[in-house]
Design a protein around this motif. Structure first.
Motif, mmCIF file in Angstrom:
data_model
loop_
_atom_site.group_PDB
_atom_site.id
_atom_site.type_symbol
_atom_site.label_atom_id
_atom_site.label_comp_id
_atom_site.label_asym_id
_atom_site.label_seq_id
_atom_site.Cartn_x
_atom_site.Cartn_y
_atom_site.Cartn_z
ATOM 1 N N GLY A 53 -7.840 -2.137 -9.640
ATOM 2 C CA GLY A 53 -7.362 -0.970 -10.354
ATOM 3 C C GLY A 53 -7.447 -1.115 -11.861
ATOM 4 N N GLY A 55 -5.730 0.953 -15.498
ATOM 5 C CA GLY A 55 -4.847 2.025 -15.933
ATOM 6 C C GLY A 55 -4.098 1.706 -17.201
ATOM 7 N N GLY A 234 1.527 9.433 -5.559
ATOM 8 C CA GLY A 234 0.109 9.538 -5.863
ATOM 9 C C GLY A 234 -0.693 10.237 -4.793
ATOM 10 N N GLU A 250 -8.074 6.076 -5.127
ATOM 11 C CA GLU A 250 -6.658 6.435 -5.201
ATOM 12 C C GLU A 250 -6.171 6.515 -6.651
ATOM 13 O OE1 GLU A 250 -3.579 4.688 -2.322
ATOM 14 O OE2 GLU A 250 -3.158 3.618 -4.196
ATOM 15 N N TYR A 251 -5.221 7.427 -6.866
ATOM 16 C CA TYR A 251 -4.464 7.483 -8.122
ATOM 17 C C TYR A 251 -2.997 7.228 -7.809
ATOM 18 C CZ TYR A 251 -1.488 9.544 -11.674
ATOM 19 O OH TYR A 251 -0.480 9.752 -12.590
ATOM 20 N N GLU A 252 -2.350 6.352 -8.595
ATOM 21 C CA GLU A 252 -0.934 6.055 -8.365
ATOM 22 C C GLU A 252 -0.152 6.099 -9.675
ATOM 23 O OE1 GLU A 252 1.711 3.010 -5.734
ATOM 24 O OE2 GLU A 252 0.201 2.082 -7.031
ATOM 25 N N TYR A 253 1.011 6.736 -9.606
ATOM 26 C CA TYR A 253 1.954 6.767 -10.729
ATOM 27 C C TYR A 253 3.191 5.959 -10.334
ATOM 28 C CZ TYR A 253 5.613 8.486 -13.856
ATOM 29 O OH TYR A 253 6.660 8.563 -14.754
ATOM 30 N N ASN A 265 0.187 4.310 -14.934
ATOM 31 C CA ASN A 265 -0.777 5.160 -14.240
ATOM 32 C C ASN A 265 -2.034 4.347 -13.960
ATOM 33 O OD1 ASN A 265 0.279 8.207 -14.534
ATOM 34 N ND2 ASN A 265 0.771 7.081 -16.407
ATOM 35 N N THR A 266 -2.447 4.279 -12.701
ATOM 36 C CA THR A 266 -3.643 3.513 -12.358
ATOM 37 C C THR A 266 -4.555 4.323 -11.441
ATOM 38 O OG1 THR A 266 -2.553 2.461 -10.449
ATOM 39 C CG2 THR A 266 -2.493 1.274 -12.555
ATOM 40 N N VAL A 267 -5.847 4.098 -11.593
ATOM 41 C CA VAL A 267 -6.830 4.563 -10.616
ATOM 42 C C VAL A 267 -7.347 3.318 -9.902
ATOM 43 C CG1 VAL A 267 -7.483 6.673 -11.776
ATOM 44 C CG2 VAL A 267 -8.597 4.556 -12.429
ATOM 45 N N ARG A 268 -7.560 3.431 -8.591
ATOM 46 C CA ARG A 268 -7.889 2.258 -7.788
ATOM 47 C C ARG A 268 -9.035 2.556 -6.833
ATOM 48 N NH1 ARG A 268 -1.861 -0.056 -6.121
ATOM 49 N NH2 ARG A 268 -0.886 0.256 -8.178
#
Length: 275
Positions: A53, A55, A234, A250-253, A265-268
């Motif tokens: 990931g 972010g 996310g 995936e996007y996760e907050y 905030n990360t994109v994975r």
């Protein structure tokens, strides 16, 4: 000759009747590829995977040293009459970018096209930041000890999050080989925290006179491998590749509210296998 024509006609009628009774196979409709492409992917069961990931982490350090300052100045004149711990020292907000890697494991339960599940996700990296600030103020009138006070309050605050784990419930809808989903859950982090406070008080008999420095008051609080907690939400999509192998985007907050208010905030991207 006439008998042969009658026999051929009868055989043709029998063959047509038998063909009408055969199963409705795609190849009989001229749609073999359509029949194969509509095969449903089975998302039900346990799965594991690895991920990477990238972010940003955003920290709000304002107020993170207030309690420490109040403890340092407990029972002092400048705290009771100048409320030094309540000063806005403008530690402010910081933002930084970083990358990480980790793994995930979970279980899906599928009803027709609806997929519900629970998952644990882990990411190792280095997210966080630091801030420092100083503020000085001279009392507008003499305090109860008969002196004017010139006070300088200096603070630093930092956080470094090395490990993050989320335990999520997720819901998805199967669209052929695609499984778009949303999730929400609990977030846990392993962080190194640090705050320092130094307050320098100077006194003078007159407001414009010469100020004499008193012994500075200070404190520091360093915590290693401190558990912080928050929540996670996310969106993502799993894509079946072949057999049980699937790819993920995936996007996760994540928001941690312990000590220092931190949002990550990360994109994975990842790859997994469903058993």
């Amino acid at each position: 000759m006439r008998s042969l024509v009658v026999a051929v006609s009868v055989c043709g009628m029998v063959s047509a009747a038998q063909a009408a009774d055969l199963p409705d196979l795609p190849i009989l409709r001229g749609g073999l590829t359509e029949g194969l492409s509509n095969a449903r992917v089975n998302w039900d069961g346990y799965y594991v995977g690895v991920q990477g990931g990238y972010g940003s982490s955003d920290e709000n350090f304002n107020g993170s040293t207030k309690n420490m300052t109040a403890a340092v100045l407990a029972n002092t004149l400048i705290e009771s009459e100048m409320q030094v711990s309540s000063w806005n020292t403008n530690l402010g907000k910081q933002s930084a970018r970083s990358s990480g890697f980790g793994a995930f494991v979970g279980y899906n339960s599928q009803w027709d096209d609806v997929v519900l599940g629970v998952e644990a996700s882990y990411l190792h990296g280095k997210f966080g930041g630091s801030a420092s600030s100083s503020r000085s103020l001279v009392s507008s009138a003499a305090l109860s000890d008969g002196n004017y006070h010139s006070v300088t309050s200096t603070q630093t605050s930092q956080i470094s999050i090395k490990d993050m784990a989320t335990i999520r419930g997720r819901a998805g809808y199967a669209l052929g080989c695609f499984l778009p989903y949303a999730f929400f859950g609990l977030a846990l982090g392993n962080a190194d925290l640090g705050q320092t406070v130094t307050v320098q008080d100077r006194v003078s008999a007159t407001q414009l006179g010469t100020y004499t420095a008193l012994t500075p008051l200070s404190s520091n609080n360093i915590q290693h491998n401190h558990l912080i907690y928050g929540y996670s939400a996310g969106l993502g999509v799993d894509v079946n590749l072949v057999g049980g192998l699937f790819a993920r985007a995936e996007y996760e907050y994540i928001r941690f509210t312990s000590t220092v208010d931190t949002s990550i905030n990360t994109v994975r991207a990842g790859v997994g296998y469903k058993f």
